[in-house]
Design an enzyme around this catalytic site. Structure first.
Site, PDB file in Angstrom:
ATOM      1  N   ARG A  11      -9.072  13.628   2.877  1.00  0.00           N
ATOM      2  CA  ARG A  11      -9.246  12.766   4.025  1.00  0.00           C
ATOM      3  C   ARG A  11     -10.884  12.975   4.393  1.00  0.00           C
ATOM      4  O   ARG A  11     -11.419  12.095   4.920  1.00  0.00           O
ATOM      5  CB  ARG A  11      -8.487  13.354   5.095  1.00  0.00           C
ATOM      6  CG  ARG A  11      -7.116  12.766   5.064  1.00  0.00           C
ATOM      7  CD  ARG A  11      -6.627  11.673   4.556  1.00  0.00           C
ATOM      8  NE  ARG A  11      -6.215  11.655   3.388  1.00  0.00           N
ATOM      9  CZ  ARG A  11      -6.294  10.634   2.205  1.00  0.00           C
ATOM     10  NH1 ARG A  11      -6.525   9.344   2.932  1.00  0.00           N
ATOM     11  NH2 ARG A  11      -6.106  10.647   1.262  1.00  0.00           N
ATOM     12  N   ASP A  22       0.871  -1.246  -0.033  1.00  0.00           N
ATOM     13  CA  ASP A  22      -0.098   0.067   0.006  1.00  0.00           C
ATOM     14  C   ASP A  22       0.793   1.131   0.061  1.00  0.00           C
ATOM     15  O   ASP A  22       2.018   1.528   0.320  1.00  0.00           O
ATOM     16  CB  ASP A  22      -0.814   0.070   1.293  1.00  0.00           C
ATOM     17  CG  ASP A  22      -2.082   0.968   1.165  1.00  0.00           C
ATOM     18  OD1 ASP A  22      -2.200   1.475   0.054  1.00  0.00           O
ATOM     19  OD2 ASP A  22      -2.925   0.942   2.122  1.00  0.00           O
ATOM     20  N   GLU A  23       0.320   2.437  -0.339  1.00  0.00           N
ATOM     21  CA  GLU A  23       0.977   3.708  -0.497  1.00  0.00           C
ATOM     22  C   GLU A  23       2.546   3.669  -1.180  1.00  0.00           C
ATOM     23  O   GLU A  23       3.159   3.996  -0.671  1.00  0.00           O
ATOM     24  CB  GLU A  23       1.091   4.064   0.779  1.00  0.00           C
ATOM     25  CG  GLU A  23      -0.028   4.263   1.825  1.00  0.00           C
ATOM     26  CD  GLU A  23      -1.008   5.639   1.578  1.00  0.00           C
ATOM     27  OE1 GLU A  23      -0.490   6.230   0.554  1.00  0.00           O
ATOM     28  OE2 GLU A  23      -1.918   5.751   1.958  1.00  0.00           O
TER      29      GLU A  23
END
Ligand code: ATP
Ligand code: MG
Length: 729
Positions: free
Chosen positions: A602, A222-223
């Site tokens: 976010r 991930d990321e």
């Protein structure tokens, strides 16, 4: 979840990315498009399809929080707790691997992992041994050079002339060798070593590598945009076996270049894994359309992007515009955020769905205090609460000794901080005197100096200087006030210098916190009032479990989502941060912009960006310009509120006559969060002031909140009153 229900929760592109389990796959897509969902579902799919056992999947996440979330998501899909997983951050996974083969790199499996403090100490020793002038070449510089080499996967013998540094007249590699030798002698590794050693040992031991190839049938990352080179090498080595590697990332969210992250890793992926499938996801399921449009409009100002489309994929996609709220000052900004949180809570929003995301940790303080004042529980994610931070406790200990020389606990905390040669022997003499004469330690210290009880000349000189320091700092109080006392003390005691010399990554943040502490003091009438306040704040502890507002830095918020997100402090110099722009120019600015993009994305439903026209910095009011990012947000997707002026009528708290001629500013009760003009003369009561009331007589002000005063009356006891009913006496 039974059968393939879990696949039904995906859109066709996501589903394709989950089902293409074999072969290399790169998911390159914008924020909130379900990359993490793809990764966790893919994990479950692999298990449910019987492709691998849980222990045969290696899953890398960027933060511990993300790892926990992933474990939960996998468990939810499996319907049972997920155990024995190779799931965690790069550091955690590398440490685990290294422990299994430590002897291959000359360590024992119980090696210690050094923190930044230990690392600095060791570097200094190495430099001393090599007779490097650490005044001219501070150890922190070496630490940065070595860190960069480690991030790039370079052992000392692999540092080429092109990668070399001119630090210490070209002696950096030599010092690097010596430092690595010392680490091995101590059976220790620093953080950078974890991956470096693992990569080295996998390269050198074909059998161990082959073993991992058999073990890890699938790799999930991930990321991916934030991996550095050594992390990339590690992944590539492990993936050479089955080539079943799936990375998900977003170049627009790359925010760790300062830790060596290399966006080129995304481009390299296709070269290293020819025939890799590239999946793009374009529907954002997280945010409403205006939030997405604002974020996309902002990030469009960056050049050199890979470029992607992002559209709202939610059913209820239309929603409120992004708010940009202009406030008079940071105090009102905190109040505005507090009020909106209370309103949202009343309207049924869970506190755990609310976050305040700041550019730098020190900005948290005013929000913490505001939330405490209005009784809203909060948690600081990825850090300590402000007054619990080590540097703040240290500084407070100094202030406590100034206010109260008999405070032994405080005295002991700082007597040898920074190190001034007052070791155990000196302390033992002071304790002996204190015990024998039943006097406080500070007094015993003075006595020890008089009587020559401390033999060591260096210790004696240091103690004498410290005690004279306390006399001087105490003398400043009545004349120039506690803010000047604090500034002088922190400088003269060597405490600030200690952190300035420390080049660990945390040091700049600690210095910012210290400045923020001094700013906080300026809000109080006296040192005593401030210490009292902190004591009360500290008492207001994490009592109840349950829902809390999250406070964290933008960096810490990567990958997370909340219904309501506050983004305060969008001011030039704060965000974009002056340091990043100074150090890295346009590249630094673009990274700041990506950070802003991460912040806005976010939010699911509500994003409130704010800036204050005035902010207290190190005890002074500074006027602040709004962040350039505000103007880069598309006008049609934002709504501006508030009308802060740009200049303070009152100037600095240091203005004119006596330092504290000006009492702490009172906040006006502006209707909701709309900024009205501040009246030139605010109300005039301060803590500690003597007042008179028609009915209750004389008393002293204990606390001032808005237009309410807590007063201890001499005859009538404690009362809370509106300030217009009392007068100064
Ligand atoms: P980031 O770039 O911020 O890490 P991401 O691409 O990893 O974002 P996720 O966190 O996986 O995105 O997903 C964002 C939100 O959208 C989550 O709440 C997720 O549950 C939801 N979501 C993802 N895919 C779908 C879908 N197909 N249908 C409905 N909701 C979805
Ligand atoms: Mg994600």
């Amino acid at each position: 979840m039974s059968g393939a229900d879990y696949l039904a929760r995906l859109n066709p592109e996501q589903r394709a990315a989950v089902e293409a389990v074999d072969g290399p796959l790169l998911v390159l897509a914008g924020a909130g498009t379900g990359k993490t969902r793809v990764l966790t579902t893919r994990f479950a799919h692999i298990l449910l399809q019987g492709k691998a056992y849980p222990s045969q999947v290696l899953a890398v996440t960027f933060t511990n929080k993300a790892a926990r979330e992933m474990r939960e998501r996998v468990a939810a899909i499996l319907g049972q707790p997920a155990e024995g997983l190779w799931l965690g951050t790069f550091h955690a996974l590398a440490a685990r691997m290294l422990r299994r083969h430590a002897e291959q790199v000359g360590l024992n499996s119980n090696f210690t992992i050094l923190d930044a403090d230990d690392q600095m100490r060791l570097l200094k020793q190495v430099m001393d041994a090599a007779r490097i002038d650490t005044k001219r070449w501070p150890a922190n510089g070496l630490m940065a050079v070595i860190q960069r080499w480690k991030d790039r996967g370079l052992e000392p013998n692999a540092v080429t002339p092109a990668e070399d540094s001119d630090y210490a007249g070209g002696r950096a590699t030599e010092l690097y060798v010596a430092y690595q030798d010392r680490l091995k002698a101590l059976n220790a590794a620093d953080f950078g070593d974890l991956l470096l050693h693992v990569v080295t040992l996998l390269r050198a031991n074909a059998d161990i590598l082959a073993d991992y190839h058999r073990r890890f049938r699938y790799i999930l990352v991930d990321e991916y945009q934030d991996t550095n080179l050594v992390q990339y090498y590690w992944l590539r080595l492990l993936a050479q076996g089955h080539r079943n590697i799936c990375c998900v990332g977003d170049d627009d969210q790359s925010i760790y270049s300062w830790r060596g992250a290399e966006i080129e890793n995304i481009l390299r992926f296709e070269k290293d894994f020819p025939g890799a499938t590239i999946v793009r996801l374009e529907s954002n399921y997280r945010s409403t359309r205006p939030i997405l449009a604002a974020a996309s409009g902002l990030i469009a100002h960056n050049t050199g992007r890979l470029g992607k489309t992002l559209r709202a994929g939610r059913n209820d996609a239309d929603g409120d515009k992004v708010r940009i709220v202009s406030m008079w000052d940071s105090v009102e900004e905190a109040r505005m955020v507090g009020e909106r949180i209370e309103a949202a809570r009343r309207a049924g929003t869970s506190l755990s769905e609310i976050a305040i995301l700041v550019r730098a940790g020190f900005l948290n303080r005013s929000f913490e205090e505001r939330l405490i004042a209005i009784g809203v529980p909060y948690r600081i994610v990825g850090g300590a609460r402000f007054y619990e931070r080590a540097e703040i406790r240290d500084a407070m200990a100094y202030f406590r000794v100034v206010a109260q020389p008999a405070d032994d606990l405080a005295f002991e905390r700082i007597v040898n901080l920074p190190k001034r040669g007052l070791g155990d022997t000196a302390m033992a003499s002071m304790h002996a005197i204190a015990r024998a004469e039943s006097i406080p330690l500070a007094m015993a210290a003075a006595r020890a100096l008089e009587t020559g009880a401390i033999k060591n000349a260096r210790a004696r000189a240091a103690l004498s200087e410290l005690m004279q320091g306390f006399d001087r700092w105490r003398a400043i109080l009545p004349v120039q006030g506690h803010v000047v006392m604090a500034q002088t003390l922190l400088d003269e005691s060597g405490y600030t210098a200690m952190w300035q010399q420390d080049k660990s990554p945390e040091a700049p943040g600690r210095l910012e916190n210290l400045k923020e502490l001094v700013s906080a003091m300026a809000d109080y009438e006296s040192l005593a009032a401030f210490l009292e306040h902190v004591a009360l704040v500290m008492e207001n502890d994490e009592a109840a479990e349950g829902e809390r507002v999250s406070l964290m830095t933008l960096h810490g918020a990567k990958g997370l989502e909340f219904d309501m997100v506050f983004l305060p402090g969008w001011e030039e110099g704060v965000f974009p941060s002056r340091r990043s722009v100074d150090e890295a120019g346009d590249k630094g600015l673009e990274e700041e912009r990506r950070l802003a993009y991460v912040g806005i994305t976010r939010a699911r439903r509500v994003a409130v960006i704010s800036h204050a026209a005035n902010r207290m910095v190190y005890g002074n009011w500074q006027s602040q310009l709004p962040s350039r990012f505000l103007d880069e947000l598309p006008a049609s997707d934002v709504q501006r509120e508030g009308a802060a002026q740009q200049a303070r009528p009152q100037g600095s708290v240091f203005a004119g006559g006596g330092m504290f001629a000006q009492r702490p500013r009172r906040m006006i009760e502006a209707a909701a969060w709309e900024v009205k003009e501040r009246p030139a003369a605010a109300s005039v009561f301060i803590v500690g002031e003597r007042v008179f009331h028609q009915k209750f007589g004389y008393g002293r002000v204990l606390a001032v909140e808005e237009d309410r005063l807590d007063i201890a009356f001499e005859k009538a006891g404690e009362k809370r009153l509106l300030d217009r009913f009392v007068e100064k006496s």
